[in-house]
Scaffold this active site. Structure first.
Site, PDB file in Angstrom:
ATOM      1  N   GLY A 292       4.617  -1.494  -0.376  1.00 25.84           N
ATOM      2  CA  GLY A 292       5.268  -1.327   0.993  1.00 25.84           C
ATOM      3  C   GLY A 292       4.396  -2.730   1.832  1.00 25.84           C
ATOM      4  O   GLY A 292       4.182  -3.716   1.182  1.00 25.84           O
ATOM      5  N   SER A 293       4.117  -2.444   3.103  1.00 24.18           N
ATOM      6  CA  SER A 293       3.645  -3.602   3.918  1.00 24.18           C
ATOM      7  C   SER A 293       2.355  -4.037   3.586  1.00 24.18           C
ATOM      8  O   SER A 293       2.108  -5.118   3.984  1.00 24.18           O
ATOM      9  CB  SER A 293       3.784  -3.158   5.348  1.00 24.18           C
ATOM     10  OG  SER A 293       5.071  -2.699   5.595  1.00 24.18           O
ATOM     11  N   THR A 294       1.684  -3.334   2.831  1.00 23.56           N
ATOM     12  CA  THR A 294       0.219  -3.993   2.442  1.00 23.56           C
ATOM     13  C   THR A 294       0.424  -5.388   1.614  1.00 23.56           C
ATOM     14  O   THR A 294      -0.574  -6.103   1.400  1.00 23.56           O
ATOM     15  CB  THR A 294      -0.526  -3.177   1.516  1.00 23.56           C
ATOM     16  OG1 THR A 294       0.116  -2.486   0.405  1.00 23.56           O
ATOM     17  CG2 THR A 294      -0.966  -1.972   2.276  1.00 23.56           C
ATOM     18  N   PHE A 295       1.512  -5.563   0.999  1.00 20.37           N
ATOM     19  CA  PHE A 295       1.982  -6.657   0.246  1.00 20.37           C
ATOM     20  C   PHE A 295       2.104  -7.842   1.328  1.00 20.37           C
ATOM     21  O   PHE A 295       2.246  -9.222   0.504  1.00 20.37           O
ATOM     22  CB  PHE A 295       3.274  -6.310  -0.789  1.00 20.37           C
ATOM     23  CG  PHE A 295       3.372  -7.520  -1.649  1.00 20.37           C
ATOM     24  CD1 PHE A 295       2.606  -7.666  -2.774  1.00 20.37           C
ATOM     25  CD2 PHE A 295       4.502  -8.340  -1.510  1.00 20.37           C
ATOM     26  CE1 PHE A 295       2.964  -8.637  -3.925  1.00 20.37           C
ATOM     27  CE2 PHE A 295       4.718  -9.278  -2.640  1.00 20.37           C
ATOM     28  CZ  PHE A 295       3.928  -9.514  -3.571  1.00 20.37           C
ATOM     29  N   LYS A 296       2.437  -7.643   2.381  1.00 19.95           N
ATOM     30  CA  LYS A 296       2.705  -8.714   3.200  1.00 19.95           C
ATOM     31  C   LYS A 296       1.826  -9.845   3.471  1.00 19.95           C
ATOM     32  O   LYS A 296       2.094 -10.953   3.697  1.00 19.95           O
ATOM     33  CB  LYS A 296       3.271  -8.068   4.548  1.00 19.95           C
ATOM     34  CG  LYS A 296       4.702  -7.234   4.588  1.00 19.95           C
ATOM     35  CD  LYS A 296       4.891  -6.657   5.914  1.00 19.95           C
ATOM     36  CE  LYS A 296       6.050  -5.968   5.831  1.00 19.95           C
ATOM     37  NZ  LYS A 296       6.329  -5.123   7.121  1.00 19.95           N
TER      38      LYS A 296
END
Length: 577
Positions: A292-296
């Protein structure tokens, strides 16, 4: 009849004597030569053959090395628990012997009678009994019953560190965790019980034992106290949110040393049989999930390294959706105002990140995902690590570029994520995470394990820019403000990922993975911390569920490590001014 004169007779006699002497000398020479050949060239083989004919070796496992934490606190030790065995040929009354010892060894007397009433030369009766039971058996002084000194593995911390340590089987062979990975170092050298045979090749019980040798001791990078802090806080969060489980890791971002690695639910390695085999699994390295958003931060790091967008450059108009590849992507909480690169990451905008991903492009996005270690094993020294899922761009669909940018269509492990974030913390280097800190040999000498740098991921300049952006995530207006740590600046990223519903094959509307990954202090990191909570009930945002766990672990760990709060460090400087 002619007669031989004395001279002829004596000549014949001397000739016969010479022939007989020659024959005897030749015979003796052959015998001596044969004996010399057997002694010199075949002596060892024949001795071994004779020894096998009149003795038998029963192997006894070596004494395993002790496992310590980084400060030499014992995590895995050996308890003296002798084993009892029988030599059936020496037991005249198997039934009588079985009745006397069955209760002591917790075996059925009929079963034990059958075991002792056979033609085997040696049988184990019961392995690893308490010294008290063995003492009572010894006092019975039963012919044909012997004892072998053995040890049993014991984990004094019980559930603490269970998934890292693993456990051993009845023969003290490593089955899971560190016990399995470093089996060759820990196991030592086998010894033997010597059983001698009489002239009739019947086994005679002796007390001869060839002592086994101890294996090497291991010193882990794990800190028992930091491990306890993480396990306690993670368990509280799982209970509070009625979650299915969780993973927590604390790592030194410069050396790759794992200071803590917690998996919930926990298991006690002293009694592995009380759990299902799946509960032994170290999910920090074996389970794959969409980040999810931790990959951003990976996408943002790539765009900074390429110099395509600056941190304060506006990249998104603030609208709540966009269409790409025939699909619509939404922002749960649209900003409604233009967003810079810093704002996109701080507010975790899906639309903004998708636009950054489009700017970066397929090949470069794949390049940086690979550089940060995704799609490959980290090489951590634990068994069962998987590589995760990162497909080659040639197999991507029309919308893969934007979905991967926001942490979908990619599968990672927790240890991959904290290793990637550590590359931001340490100035752009990917380091190999590791559990082993040192090996202690039989002489007491310690061989330390050196940190291993795998490669440079991004430049130091790009990592500093990324750190500033991640600090805003934990700022007053960021999604990770609940990770703010008293006395220290924090850099990190929140994540809330939908899980795939196995029944429908679509994203579930009720099952999520909440996470937060970051490092502290932001400008001079001491530790990187990852918190992942699986399927929290109710509120599932990573900033609400996982970020507070990060804060609690960070505050306690930094205090334990005697790291001064940043405002205290600034006081002498201000005084000088």
């Amino acid at each position: 009849m002619p007669y031989l004169n004395s001279e002829v007779f004596n000549r014949i006699k001397r000739r016969r004597l010479k022939i007989m002497t020659g024959v005897m000398i030749t015979g003796f020479s052959l015998v001596i030569g044969k004996l010399a050949y057997l002694q010199v060239f075949k002596g060892e083989a024949l001795a071994t053959r004779a020894e096998k004919q009149y003795s038998e070796m029963i192997e006894v496992e070596g004494v395993r090395g002790v496992i310590y934490d980084r400060l030499r606190r014992e995590l895995a030790v050996n308890l003296d628990m002798p084993s009892v065995y029988g030599v059936p040929y020496n037991i005249k009354d198997p039934g009588g012997v079985a009745k006397k010892i069955a209760a002591e060894v917790d075996l059925d007397s009929k079963f034990l009678t059958n075991k002792l009433d056979n033609k085997k030369q040696f049988v184990w009766i019961r392995r690893r009994l308490s010294p008290e039971i063995v003492k009572r058996l010894e006092e019975m002084d039963l012919k044909g019953i012997g004892f072998s000194p053995e040890t049993k593995r014991f984990y004094p911390k019980k559930e603490l560190i269970g998934h890292i340590l693993g456990f051993t089987d009845i023969d003290n062979h490593g089955i899971e965790g560190i016990e399995r990975y470093y089996e060759r170092s820990l196991r030592g050298k086998k010894g033997s019980i010597v059983l001698e045979r009489d002239a009739h090749h019947k086994t005679v019980l002796t007390n001869t034992l060839l002592d086994p040798l101890k294996g090497e001791d291991l010193i882990l990078s794990i800190d028992e106290v930091i491990q306890y802090i993480m396990e306690k806080e993670l368990a509280m969060a799982v209970d509070k949110h009625n979650a299915a489980g969780g993973v927590g890791i604390v790592m030194n971002p410069y050396t790759g040393e794992i200071l803590a690695m917690s998996v919930h639910p926990r298991f006690n390695p002293n009694t592995p049989g009380d759990y299902k085999s799946g509960e032994w699994r170290n999910k920090a390295i074996t389970d794959v999930y969409e980040p999810g958003s931790t990959f951003k931060f990976v996408v943002a790091s790539g765009i900074l390294e390429e110099g395509l967008i600056s941190p304060n450059e506006i990249v998104h108009d603030g609208s709540g959706s966009m269409v790409y590849g025939g699909s619509v992507i939404h922002d749960p909480h649209p900003a409604g105002v233009p967003l810079t690169l810093k704002d996109v990451i701080a507010h975790s905008s899906n639309v903004g990140t998708a636009k950054i991903g489009i700017k970066l492009g397929q090949e470069r996005l794949y390049k940086y995902a690979t550089l940060f270690g995704f799609g490959n094993k980290t090489g951590i020294d634990l068994p069962g690590e998987v590589r995760g899922i990162l497909r080659n761009p040639s197999t991507w669909s029309g919308r893969s570029l934007i979905t991967i940018s926001i942490g979908q269509e990619i599968g990672i492990t927790p240890v991959q994520l904290i290793t990637a974030m550590s590359a931001i913390a340490n100035g752009g280097w990917l380091v190999r995470p590791h559990i082993l800190s040192g090996v202690v040999n039989s002489a007491g000498e310690v061989k330390s394990i050196r940190p291993e740098i795998i490669r440079r991921v991004i430049s130091e300049a790009a990592s500093r820019k990324m750190t500033e952006i991640l600090k805003d995530v934990v700022g007053p207006d960021g999604t990770g403000k609940l990770a703010a740590t008293n006395g220290f600046t924090v850099a990190g990223k929140t994540g809330t990922a939908q899980k795939i519903d196995p029944e429908t094959g679509r994203y579930s509307k009720s099952k999520f993975i909440s996470s937060f990954v970051g490092f502290v202090p932001a400008e001079a990191p001491e530790i990187a911390i990852l918190v992942v909570v699986d399927e929290p009930k109710g509120v599932a945002w990573g900033g609400s569920v996982a970020a507070p766990v990060f804060r609690n672990v960070a505050e306690q760990a930094l205090e334990y490590m005697h790291i001064e709060p940043e405002e205290l460090k600034e006081i002498p400087v201000m005084a000088k001014k």
